[in-house]
Write a protein that holds these residues in place. Structure first.
Motif, mmCIF file in Angstrom:
data_model
loop_
_atom_site.group_PDB
_atom_site.id
_atom_site.type_symbol
_atom_site.label_atom_id
_atom_site.label_comp_id
_atom_site.label_asym_id
_atom_site.label_seq_id
_atom_site.Cartn_x
_atom_site.Cartn_y
_atom_site.Cartn_z
ATOM 1 N N GLY A 202 0.744 -1.204 -0.006
ATOM 2 C CA GLY A 202 0.188 0.119 -0.021
ATOM 3 C C GLY A 202 0.995 1.347 -0.169
ATOM 4 N N VAL A 203 1.972 1.225 -0.684
ATOM 5 C CA VAL A 203 2.786 2.372 -0.738
ATOM 6 C C VAL A 203 2.986 2.888 -2.130
ATOM 7 C CG1 VAL A 203 5.137 2.870 -0.244
ATOM 8 C CG2 VAL A 203 4.172 1.476 1.408
ATOM 9 N N THR A 204 3.010 4.089 -2.410
ATOM 10 C CA THR A 204 3.119 4.744 -3.738
ATOM 11 C C THR A 204 4.604 5.120 -4.172
ATOM 12 O OG1 THR A 204 2.917 7.006 -3.244
ATOM 13 C CG2 THR A 204 0.778 5.785 -3.758
ATOM 14 N N GLN A 205 5.091 5.077 -5.296
ATOM 15 C CA GLN A 205 6.336 5.340 -5.558
ATOM 16 C C GLN A 205 6.901 6.501 -5.158
ATOM 17 O OE1 GLN A 205 8.506 3.124 -7.501
ATOM 18 N NE2 GLN A 205 9.968 4.265 -6.354
ATOM 19 N N ASP A 206 5.911 7.547 -5.181
ATOM 20 C CA ASP A 206 6.295 8.875 -4.487
ATOM 21 C C ASP A 206 6.571 8.883 -2.835
ATOM 22 O OD1 ASP A 206 5.918 9.966 -6.972
ATOM 23 O OD2 ASP A 206 4.005 10.893 -6.914
ATOM 24 N N GLN A 207 5.677 8.102 -2.460
ATOM 25 C CA GLN A 207 6.127 7.875 -0.987
ATOM 26 C C GLN A 207 7.201 7.148 -0.601
ATOM 27 O OE1 GLN A 207 2.214 5.785 -0.067
ATOM 28 N NE2 GLN A 207 1.407 7.422 0.981
ATOM 29 N N ALA A 208 7.514 6.140 -1.446
ATOM 30 C CA ALA A 208 8.578 5.447 -1.300
ATOM 31 C C ALA A 208 10.224 6.527 -1.435
ATOM 32 C CB ALA A 208 8.888 4.230 -2.288
ATOM 33 N N ASP A 209 9.838 7.201 -2.505
ATOM 34 C CA ASP A 209 10.846 8.067 -2.806
ATOM 35 C C ASP A 209 11.485 9.230 -1.880
ATOM 36 O OD1 ASP A 209 11.363 6.724 -5.296
ATOM 37 O OD2 ASP A 209 10.010 8.154 -6.403
ATOM 38 N N SER A 210 10.090 9.341 -0.920
ATOM 39 C CA SER A 210 10.411 10.351 0.151
ATOM 40 C C SER A 210 11.322 10.057 1.407
ATOM 41 C CB SER A 210 9.301 10.836 0.712
ATOM 42 O OG SER A 210 8.342 9.844 1.420
ATOM 43 N N TYR A 211 11.765 8.790 1.081
ATOM 44 C CA TYR A 211 12.616 8.238 2.184
ATOM 45 C C TYR A 211 13.916 8.203 1.730
ATOM 46 C CZ TYR A 211 8.382 6.374 4.841
ATOM 47 O OH TYR A 211 7.399 6.266 5.572
ATOM 48 N N ASP A 212 14.997 8.270 2.831
ATOM 49 C CA ASP A 212 16.269 8.198 2.535
ATOM 50 C C ASP A 212 16.833 6.894 2.181
ATOM 51 O OD1 ASP A 212 16.800 10.848 3.286
ATOM 52 O OD2 ASP A 212 17.165 10.244 5.439
ATOM 53 N N ILE A 213 16.010 5.792 2.761
ATOM 54 C CA ILE A 213 16.562 4.429 2.719
ATOM 55 C C ILE A 213 15.160 3.820 2.082
ATOM 56 C CG2 ILE A 213 17.302 2.442 3.959
ATOM 57 C CD1 ILE A 213 18.306 4.277 6.121
ATOM 58 N N VAL A 214 15.377 2.910 0.802
ATOM 59 C CA VAL A 214 14.370 2.250 0.448
ATOM 60 C C VAL A 214 15.081 0.829 -0.022
ATOM 61 C CG1 VAL A 214 12.522 1.794 -1.163
ATOM 62 C CG2 VAL A 214 13.173 4.168 -0.393
ATOM 63 N N PHE A 215 14.480 -0.309 0.575
ATOM 64 C CA PHE A 215 15.007 -1.579 0.289
ATOM 65 C C PHE A 215 13.856 -2.307 -0.211
ATOM 66 C CE2 PHE A 215 19.165 -0.746 3.106
ATOM 67 C CZ PHE A 215 20.016 -0.588 1.912
ATOM 68 N N TYR A 216 14.032 -3.309 -1.154
ATOM 69 C CA TYR A 216 12.788 -4.266 -1.768
ATOM 70 C C TYR A 216 13.833 -5.575 -1.504
ATOM 71 C CZ TYR A 216 11.230 -0.140 -4.140
ATOM 72 O OH TYR A 216 10.605 1.233 -4.474
ATOM 73 N N LEU A 217 13.323 -6.567 -0.653
ATOM 74 C CA LEU A 217 14.112 -7.546 -0.288
ATOM 75 C C LEU A 217 13.377 -8.837 -0.052
ATOM 76 C CD1 LEU A 217 15.887 -6.183 3.062
ATOM 77 C CD2 LEU A 217 16.791 -6.364 0.822
ATOM 78 N N SER A 218 13.906 -10.093 -0.505
ATOM 79 C CA SER A 218 13.399 -11.232 -0.468
ATOM 80 C C SER A 218 14.361 -12.018 0.604
ATOM 81 C CB SER A 218 13.301 -11.982 -1.930
ATOM 82 O OG SER A 218 14.598 -12.070 -2.259
ATOM 83 N N SER A 219 13.597 -12.915 1.151
ATOM 84 C CA SER A 219 14.156 -13.733 2.144
ATOM 85 C C SER A 219 13.627 -15.248 2.462
ATOM 86 C CB SER A 219 14.413 -12.994 3.467
ATOM 87 O OG SER A 219 13.346 -13.072 4.197
ATOM 88 N N ASN A 220 14.538 -15.988 3.044
ATOM 89 C CA ASN A 220 14.070 -17.503 3.333
ATOM 90 C C ASN A 220 14.651 -17.898 4.561
ATOM 91 O OD1 ASN A 220 16.373 -19.377 2.736
ATOM 92 N ND2 ASN A 220 15.969 -17.926 0.753
#
Length: 252
Positions: A202-220
């Motif tokens: 539920g986050v827009t690209q503009d909202q994400a761009d407003s942060y200093d840190i943005v990570f898109y992660l996958s894990s197991n």
């Protein structure tokens, strides 16, 4: 500052936990909640899981290297105890999932992060919420490289539990528990997958761009449930009361 901080903490990820807690226990997950444990999933130690999560953070301008972050994502179950299972069991396992929301702080100079108490992890079977777990504590290391399994830990307490889903090995209904999760973390680089993850959270690209840190992660990694340990103080109190009773009998 944004590139400097985000480049250093590439290893930050959400769904993480403790490799060995010292209170290993087997448990049962009845995905149908029908009261018949004979066809339920028997977990000797853990459920193998996979996760995608979004990390959004901001640097603290007053403290060099310090930052705060929000972490949210979803979990899917893959298999139980890292072993091969029958196809009917796999269908039950694949119904299991979770979603979560955590906050925390970190320090790039010390190479550490800490998760705030109070974040939540909600276990699901299909579309049904089965249990809500609350973060007790979490901490770990961060690095410019991907984080290995067990480098970051989080423990949880079981707060809310639907009936007839979770049991201990002896068939006793689970009423409280301590949970742990352990994972690795890898950067998601595919732009389509990044967009899908933003939409899911539920986050827009503009909202994400407003942060200093943005990570898109996958894990197991793994998910564990264990009984709440009896505090040492209570054990000492109990032994003290027994000794007091014996002493009073002796002098009586």
């Amino acid at each position: 500052m944004k590139k400097r901080v985000s480049g250093f903490i590439i290893g930050l990820f959400l769904i993480a936990g403790l490799t060995q807690s010292g209170y290993a226990a087997s448990w049962i997950f009845d995905t149908t909640a029908d009261g018949d444990q004979s066809d339920a999933l028997a977990i000797i130690e853990w459920i193998d899981i996979t996760s995608t999560n979004l990390v959004l953070g901001n640097a603290d301008p007053a403290v060099a290297g310090s930052f705060s972050f929000n972490n949210s994502g979803t979990v899917s179950a893959v298999k139980v105890d890292n072993s091969t299972t029958e196809i009917d069991e796999l269908f039950k396992i694949w119904q299991l999932g979770a979603y979560y929301s955590f906050t925390g702080t970190g320090d790039t100079q010390e190479g550490s992060i800490a998760f705030d108490p109070g974040g939540t992890l909600t276990l699901t079977v299909g579309s049904v919420d089965v249990a809500t777990l609350t973060v007790i504590s979490g901490s770990g290391s961060i690095d410019s490289e991907a984080v290995s399994n067990g480098d970051i830990t989080i423990s949880y307490s079981l707060e809310v539990l639907a009936e007839n889903y979770l049991f201990w090995e002896d068939g006793t209904a689970m009423t409280n528990a301590i949970a742990y999760t352990t994972t690795n973390a890898n950067r998601i680089t595919n732009e389509t997958l990044k967009t899908a993850l933003l939409e899911k959270q539920g986050v827009t690209q503009d909202q994400a761009d407003s942060y200093d840190i943005v990570f898109y992660l996958s894990s197991n990694g793994q998910f564990r449930l264990e009984p709440v340990p009896v505090p040492t103080a209570f054990l000492l109190l109990g032994s003290g009361l027994i000794g007091l009773v014996g002493f009073r009998r002796k002098i009586g």
